[in-house]
Design an enzyme around this catalytic site. Structure first.
Site, PDB file in Angstrom:
ATOM      1  N   ASP A  13      -7.793   1.436   3.045  1.00 10.13           N
ATOM      2  CA  ASP A  13      -7.236   0.176   2.535  1.00 10.13           C
ATOM      3  C   ASP A  13      -6.718  -0.678   3.688  1.00 10.13           C
ATOM      4  O   ASP A  13      -5.754  -0.298   4.362  1.00 10.13           O
ATOM      5  CB  ASP A  13      -6.099   0.512   1.563  1.00 10.13           C
ATOM      6  CG  ASP A  13      -5.692  -0.657   0.689  1.00 10.13           C
ATOM      7  OD1 ASP A  13      -6.156  -1.777   0.932  1.00 10.13           O
ATOM      8  OD2 ASP A  13      -4.898  -0.441  -0.242  1.00 10.13           O
ATOM      9  N   ASP A  14      -7.383  -1.792   3.950  1.00  6.18           N
ATOM     10  CA  ASP A  14      -6.977  -2.726   5.015  1.00  6.18           C
ATOM     11  C   ASP A  14      -7.146  -2.131   6.411  1.00  6.18           C
ATOM     12  O   ASP A  14      -6.419  -2.505   7.337  1.00  6.18           O
ATOM     13  CB  ASP A  14      -5.506  -3.155   4.852  1.00  6.18           C
ATOM     14  CG  ASP A  14      -5.254  -4.020   3.636  1.00  6.18           C
ATOM     15  OD1 ASP A  14      -6.201  -4.258   2.867  1.00  6.18           O
ATOM     16  OD2 ASP A  14      -4.097  -4.459   3.468  1.00  6.18           O
ATOM     17  N   CYS A  20      -8.361  -6.806  -1.512  1.00  7.49           N
ATOM     18  CA  CYS A  20      -8.419  -5.507  -2.182  1.00  7.49           C
ATOM     19  C   CYS A  20      -9.110  -5.424  -3.542  1.00  7.49           C
ATOM     20  O   CYS A  20     -10.146  -4.784  -3.691  1.00  7.49           O
ATOM     21  CB  CYS A  20      -7.003  -4.965  -2.330  1.00  7.49           C
ATOM     22  SG  CYS A  20      -6.117  -4.761  -0.775  1.00  7.49           S
ATOM     23  N   LYS A  23      -5.153   4.707  -5.088  1.00 12.75           N
ATOM     24  CA  LYS A  23      -4.924   3.332  -5.543  1.00 12.75           C
ATOM     25  C   LYS A  23      -6.029   2.890  -6.492  1.00 12.75           C
ATOM     26  O   LYS A  23      -7.208   3.064  -6.207  1.00 12.75           O
ATOM     27  CB  LYS A  23      -4.861   2.420  -4.315  1.00 12.75           C
ATOM     28  CG  LYS A  23      -4.783   0.936  -4.620  1.00 12.75           C
ATOM     29  CD  LYS A  23      -4.626   0.143  -3.334  1.00 12.75           C
ATOM     30  CE  LYS A  23      -4.788  -1.346  -3.550  1.00 12.75           C
ATOM     31  NZ  LYS A  23      -4.547  -2.119  -2.311  1.00 12.75           N
ATOM     32  N   HIS A  36      -5.865  -0.539  -8.860  1.00 17.98           N
ATOM     33  CA  HIS A  36      -5.860  -1.988  -8.629  1.00 17.98           C
ATOM     34  C   HIS A  36      -7.008  -2.720  -9.329  1.00 17.98           C
ATOM     35  O   HIS A  36      -7.494  -3.731  -8.846  1.00 17.98           O
ATOM     36  CB  HIS A  36      -5.901  -2.278  -7.114  1.00 17.98           C
ATOM     37  CG  HIS A  36      -5.268  -3.592  -6.754  1.00 17.98           C
ATOM     38  ND1 HIS A  36      -5.491  -4.212  -5.542  1.00 17.98           N
ATOM     39  CD2 HIS A  36      -4.412  -4.406  -7.452  1.00 17.98           C
ATOM     40  CE1 HIS A  36      -4.808  -5.342  -5.490  1.00 17.98           C
ATOM     41  NE2 HIS A  36      -4.140  -5.479  -6.640  1.00 17.98           N
ATOM     42  N   HIS A  79      -2.641   0.425   4.181  1.00 19.33           N
ATOM     43  CA  HIS A  79      -2.051  -0.783   3.592  1.00 19.33           C
ATOM     44  C   HIS A  79      -0.525  -0.727   3.720  1.00 19.33           C
ATOM     45  O   HIS A  79       0.068   0.345   3.683  1.00 19.33           O
ATOM     46  CB  HIS A  79      -2.465  -0.832   2.115  1.00 19.33           C
ATOM     47  CG  HIS A  79      -2.146  -2.103   1.396  1.00 19.33           C
ATOM     48  ND1 HIS A  79      -0.866  -2.468   1.059  1.00 19.33           N
ATOM     49  CD2 HIS A  79      -2.956  -3.079   0.916  1.00 19.33           C
ATOM     50  CE1 HIS A  79      -0.897  -3.626   0.402  1.00 19.33           C
ATOM     51  NE2 HIS A  79      -2.157  -4.019   0.304  1.00 19.33           N
ATOM     52  N   ASP A 100     -11.855  -1.270   2.264  1.00 16.43           N
ATOM     53  CA  ASP A 100     -12.085  -2.297   1.245  1.00 16.43           C
ATOM     54  C   ASP A 100     -12.133  -3.708   1.814  1.00 16.43           C
ATOM     55  O   ASP A 100     -12.644  -4.629   1.187  1.00 16.43           O
ATOM     56  CB  ASP A 100     -11.037  -2.196   0.129  1.00 16.43           C
ATOM     57  CG  ASP A 100      -9.615  -2.461   0.607  1.00 16.43           C
ATOM     58  OD1 ASP A 100      -9.367  -2.471   1.826  1.00 16.43           O
ATOM     59  OD2 ASP A 100      -8.725  -2.640  -0.252  1.00 16.43           O
ATOM     60  N   ASN A 101     -11.582  -3.902   3.005  1.00 12.68           N
ATOM     61  CA  ASN A 101     -11.661  -5.189   3.700  1.00 12.68           C
ATOM     62  C   ASN A 101     -11.199  -4.960   5.127  1.00 12.68           C
ATOM     63  O   ASN A 101     -10.865  -3.842   5.517  1.00 12.68           O
ATOM     64  CB  ASN A 101     -10.824  -6.264   3.002  1.00 12.68           C
ATOM     65  CG  ASN A 101      -9.421  -5.818   2.636  1.00 12.68           C
ATOM     66  OD1 ASN A 101      -9.109  -5.624   1.471  1.00 12.68           O
ATOM     67  ND2 ASN A 101      -8.574  -5.631   3.633  1.00 12.68           N
ATOM     68  N   LYS A 127      -8.032  -9.649   7.462  1.00 11.45           N
ATOM     69  CA  LYS A 127      -8.029  -9.582   6.002  1.00 11.45           C
ATOM     70  C   LYS A 127      -7.779 -10.961   5.388  1.00 11.45           C
ATOM     71  O   LYS A 127      -6.912 -11.706   5.825  1.00 11.45           O
ATOM     72  CB  LYS A 127      -6.931  -8.628   5.536  1.00 11.45           C
ATOM     73  CG  LYS A 127      -6.736  -8.576   4.018  1.00 11.45           C
ATOM     74  CD  LYS A 127      -5.578  -7.672   3.645  1.00 11.45           C
ATOM     75  CE  LYS A 127      -5.353  -7.645   2.129  1.00 11.45           C
ATOM     76  NZ  LYS A 127      -4.252  -6.737   1.751  1.00 11.45           N
TER      77      LYS A 127
END
Length: 468
Positions: A33-34, A73, A129, A131, A219, A277-278, A294
């Site tokens: 994540d990130d 995300c 996560k 989301h 994240h 995810d990014n 991001k």
């Protein structure tokens, strides 16, 4: 007597053939994540040790031009699990932070990878996560996952405390029920341990499994244990070191998961995808050498760490340098597991296996697209040219030759207006097959603030300049 012997021989042969028949491969998607493109060893990172991720990538294919389908995300995850551009069903924003409506989430009529695999007798679990919808009907147990251990929102304290005002249901849940705080240590470790436990359970029967291991690391908030900060004591920048400790914790967890697969004899029968995810957030992460971060459509916002491993089925030690997308994961999973795509499901990605195995030499994609909502921007990659329309920079158009200028330093928009026009047409044609976002979020405004913050630094730096 002879007839009886003949029947026994046939029965033995049948059992032998079926005993030799290999079950469908398992599917493991590990999502960070990130995490920045430059924050993993297999992409050249030298300050954050990621030996387990590097070993996993070495056993498979490193996709050096691997893209998320969105620069932040929730929409990115919607694209992954649906196998379609999230703009086709209106999920192009993060869920509203405080006032999400009951039907805000990945639409219930959008068929997900988990639902397809469950129908084909896979054991399915989601960890970490989510989301993709705050309401119960949008949670993993309602979307094709037999088991779920994680949280439904976009972020959470790594020590497990629910966000203020959400109560126990806003914290860590197991199949929709709150997990006592006494059972939570550090979320990254807890999610890794849960993955190991599920593998132990699932490997006891003959069914294949699909595991979606979606870490919230690295994240924000920046939380780490001393075990992991000690492992990055060589990093003198404290901001970078704290972030790096979160990546290290995830790497240690991935190592435990891979080791468990090997112990259970499942490693070579599991296709494993790893990606972020990014791109990197502004929290000590790095997307270098690429431009942006991001939330941006420059490479740093969408080009991410990306590897695919299926030992014995995909040749290891490869670096694949053509553009691939997270949208390709769904069709690649279907091909690997020999599951047919439902007739009413139109996927936007491609099966990557023939490209990785050298059966197809051309690029997997002619074009790839990205879009924000509310006119904040869009991007098109076609061949070696990439166009970015940035609403953050006064509706400015950028055009880059990604082969010659992968770091996006030189804007060719005025030098090659015919290419820019061609890519604009590609976008308009694609855009007709999309719908407006079903809800909005403040992400575009946040990026505008970051751009303004940058400009304020530049103004301050140049304030004392004397004109000649």
């Amino acid at each position: 007597m002879q007839r009886l012997l003949f029947i026994l021989l046939i029965a033995v042969s049948f059992l032998t053939i079926n005993g030799q028949k290999k079950k469908s491969p398992n599917v493991l998607i590990i999502l960070s994540d990130d995490q920045g493109w430059g924050d993993v060893g297999f992409n050249g990172c030298t300050d954050i040790p990621t030996p387990n991720l590097d070993a996993l990538a070495k056993d498979g294919v490193i996709c050096s031009q691997g893209y998320a389908s969105h620069p932040y995300c929730s929409p990115s995850r919607a694209g992954l699990l649906s196998g379609r551009y999230q703009h086709r069903f209106g999920h192009e924003c993060n869920l509203p932070y405080e006032d999400a409506k009951a039907d805000d989430g990945l639409p219930l009529d959008e068929l997900m990878m988990s639902e397809v695999l469950k129908k084909h007798d896979f054991q399915t679990c989601a960890i970490g996560k989510w989301h993709l919808g705050d309401s119960i009907n949008y949670w993993p147990n309602k979307r094709g996952f037999d088991d779920w251990f994680g949280f439904w929102g976009g972020g959470l304290s790594y020590w497990g405390e629910p966000k203020k005002g959400r109560g126990p249901m806003g914290g860590v849940l197991r199949d929709g029920k709150p997990v006592p705080m006494s059972e939570i240590t550090y979320l990254t470790d807890d999610f890794s341990d849960a993955a190991v436990e599920y593998i132990d359970e699932y490997s006891k029967n003959d069914k294949p499994f699909f595991m979606y291991l979606a870490y919230n690391a690295p994240h924000s908030p920046i939380h780490a244990t001393k075990q992991y900060t000690d492992m990055v004591s060589h990093i003198e920048d404290g901001y970078r070191a704290a972030y790096a400790a979160m990546v290290v914790g995830m790497d240690v967890g991935v190592g435990k998961v891979i080791q468990k697969l090997k112990e259970e004899g499942e490693y070579e029968n599991t296709i494993i995808f790893y990606y972020s995810d990014n791109g990197a957030a502004t929290n000590g992460a790095r997307s270098e050498p690429y431009r942006g971060h991001k939330g941006m459509l420059f490479e740093g916002g969408i080009r991410v760490p990306f590897s695919v491993t299926w030992k014995g089925n995909i040749k290891g030690g490869q670096v694949y340098d053509k553009a691939v997308s997270a949208l390709d994961i769904f069709p690649t999973v279907l091909a690997a597991t020999d599951v047919k795509c439902p007739k009413n499901k139109e996927l936007d990605g491609v099966n990557l296996l023939p490209y990785f195995n050298g059966e197809v030499n051309k690029a997997p994609h002619n074009t790839l697209f990205w879009r924000y909502s509310d006119g904040a921007g869009y991007a098109v990659l076609k061949g070696k040219y990439k166009m970015v329309m940035s609403g953050f920079k006064n509706i400015e158009f950028f055009l880059f030759d990604i082969e010659k200028d992968p770091y996006e330093h030189t804007n060719l928009a005025s030098a090659k207006p015919e290419i820019l026009k061609e890519l604009e047409k590609e976008y308009k044609d694609w855009n007709r097959g999309t719908v407006p976002g079903l809800w909005t979020d403040p992400h575009a405004a946040n990026i505008s603030k970051e751009v303004e913050k940058r400009e304020s630094f530049i103004r301050k730096a140049t304030a004392g300049e004397r004109k000649k």
